[in-house]
Scaffold this motif. Sequence first.
Motif, PDB file in Angstrom:
ATOM      1  N   PRO A   9       0.817  -1.216   0.000  1.00  0.00           N
ATOM      2  CA  PRO A   9       0.000   0.000   0.000  1.00  0.00           C
ATOM      3  C   PRO A   9       0.850   1.265   0.000  1.00  0.00           C
ATOM      4  CG  PRO A   9      -0.888  -1.606   1.527  1.00  0.00           C
ATOM      5  CD  PRO A   9       0.440  -2.135   1.079  1.00  0.00           C
ATOM      6  N   GLU A  10       0.400   2.240  -0.772  1.00  0.00           N
ATOM      7  CA  GLU A  10       1.125   3.509  -0.877  1.00  0.00           C
ATOM      8  C   GLU A  10       0.945   4.396   0.339  1.00  0.00           C
ATOM      9  OE1 GLU A  10       3.368   4.992  -2.989  1.00  0.00           O
ATOM     10  OE2 GLU A  10       3.530   2.898  -3.593  1.00  0.00           O
ATOM     11  N   GLY A  11      -0.113   4.170   1.080  1.00  0.00           N
ATOM     12  CA  GLY A  11      -0.344   4.995   2.253  1.00  0.00           C
ATOM     13  C   GLY A  11      -1.812   5.165   2.523  1.00  0.00           C
ATOM     14  N   PHE A  17      -3.975  13.229   9.574  1.00  0.00           N
ATOM     15  CA  PHE A  17      -2.602  12.950   9.160  1.00  0.00           C
ATOM     16  C   PHE A  17      -2.568  12.137   7.875  1.00  0.00           C
ATOM     17  CE2 PHE A  17      -3.752  10.012  12.646  1.00  0.00           C
ATOM     18  CZ  PHE A  17      -3.813   8.819  11.943  1.00  0.00           C
ATOM     19  N   ILE A  18      -1.362  12.072   7.323  1.00  0.00           N
ATOM     20  CA  ILE A  18      -1.077  11.289   6.119  1.00  0.00           C
ATOM     21  C   ILE A  18       0.009  10.281   6.477  1.00  0.00           C
ATOM     22  CG2 ILE A  18      -0.081  11.390   3.787  1.00  0.00           C
ATOM     23  CD1 ILE A  18      -1.034  14.356   3.737  1.00  0.00           C
ATOM     24  N   GLU A  86       1.653  18.449   5.270  1.00  0.00           N
ATOM     25  CA  GLU A  86       3.018  17.908   5.169  1.00  0.00           C
ATOM     26  C   GLU A  86       4.083  18.944   5.531  1.00  0.00           C
ATOM     27  OE1 GLU A  86       4.142  14.818   2.509  1.00  0.00           O
ATOM     28  OE2 GLU A  86       2.165  14.795   1.567  1.00  0.00           O
ATOM     29  N   THR A  87       3.776  19.708   6.576  1.00  0.00           N
ATOM     30  CA  THR A  87       4.735  20.680   7.093  1.00  0.00           C
ATOM     31  C   THR A  87       5.303  20.269   8.446  1.00  0.00           C
ATOM     32  OG1 THR A  87       2.941  21.942   8.103  1.00  0.00           O
ATOM     33  CG2 THR A  87       3.641  22.616   5.888  1.00  0.00           C
ATOM     34  N   GLY A  91       5.398  11.483  13.370  1.00  0.00           N
ATOM     35  CA  GLY A  91       5.937  10.220  13.851  1.00  0.00           C
ATOM     36  C   GLY A  91       6.279   9.289  12.708  1.00  0.00           C
ATOM     37  N   CYS A  92       6.459   8.013  13.027  1.00  0.00           N
ATOM     38  CA  CYS A  92       6.814   7.000  12.025  1.00  0.00           C
ATOM     39  C   CYS A  92       6.145   5.679  12.344  1.00  0.00           C
ATOM     40  CB  CYS A  92       8.323   6.769  11.998  1.00  0.00           C
ATOM     41  SG  CYS A  92       9.218   7.890  10.932  1.00  0.00           S
TER      42      CYS A  92
END
Length: 196
Positions: A9-11, A17-18, A86-87, A91-92
């Motif tokens: 999956p690309e996301g 959030f993204i 996206e500024t 997190g990760c």
Amino acid sequence: MPFTLDTVPEGVRTGDFILRPITAADAELDHAAVMESREYLRGWEQDGGWPTDDFTVDANREDLDGLERRHAEGRAFTYTVMDPAETECLGCVYFMPTDVRSFTTARITPVGEERWEDYEAAVYFWVRKSRLGTATDHALRDTLRSWLAKDWNLRGHLFVTSELFTQQVEAWESGGLRRRFTIEESGKPGRYLAYL
């Protein structure tokens, strides 16, 4: 060993959030999140040394370059969590195969009748410190559960965290996840806990 997924999956995008694959170009925003959160990330990592107080953007860029390569090669998948513009990195998320060396050399104890080999992926995540008070970790937990069920074709997955990271342990347990395994790695001060 690489994952055996047909597609990765690309996301996913929510109103808050993204999630998208991390790249070396994310180094500055990711570094800001890492350094803000370094004290609790040291407990999450359980090595006490990462990130160091003098961890640089360039060193982070090198780390992210490696994560980007592993993602492209299908060996592990890392997604950055960004605010909708996206500024700001929030997190990760990390998807690791359950047969990586850190697991094959660990003592893994099932809580019930579970079998570690029935699971293909261990999923880890962290949220930057300033976002913990806004329950971003809970929102990310719920998004990941839905995304994994809908878009990922994994042969089972587990959510893993350090028992020293009590805030995340509470987030898993308050979200209805049940502990399936404890993981003891040599030289680590605490156990890792795997949930589903």
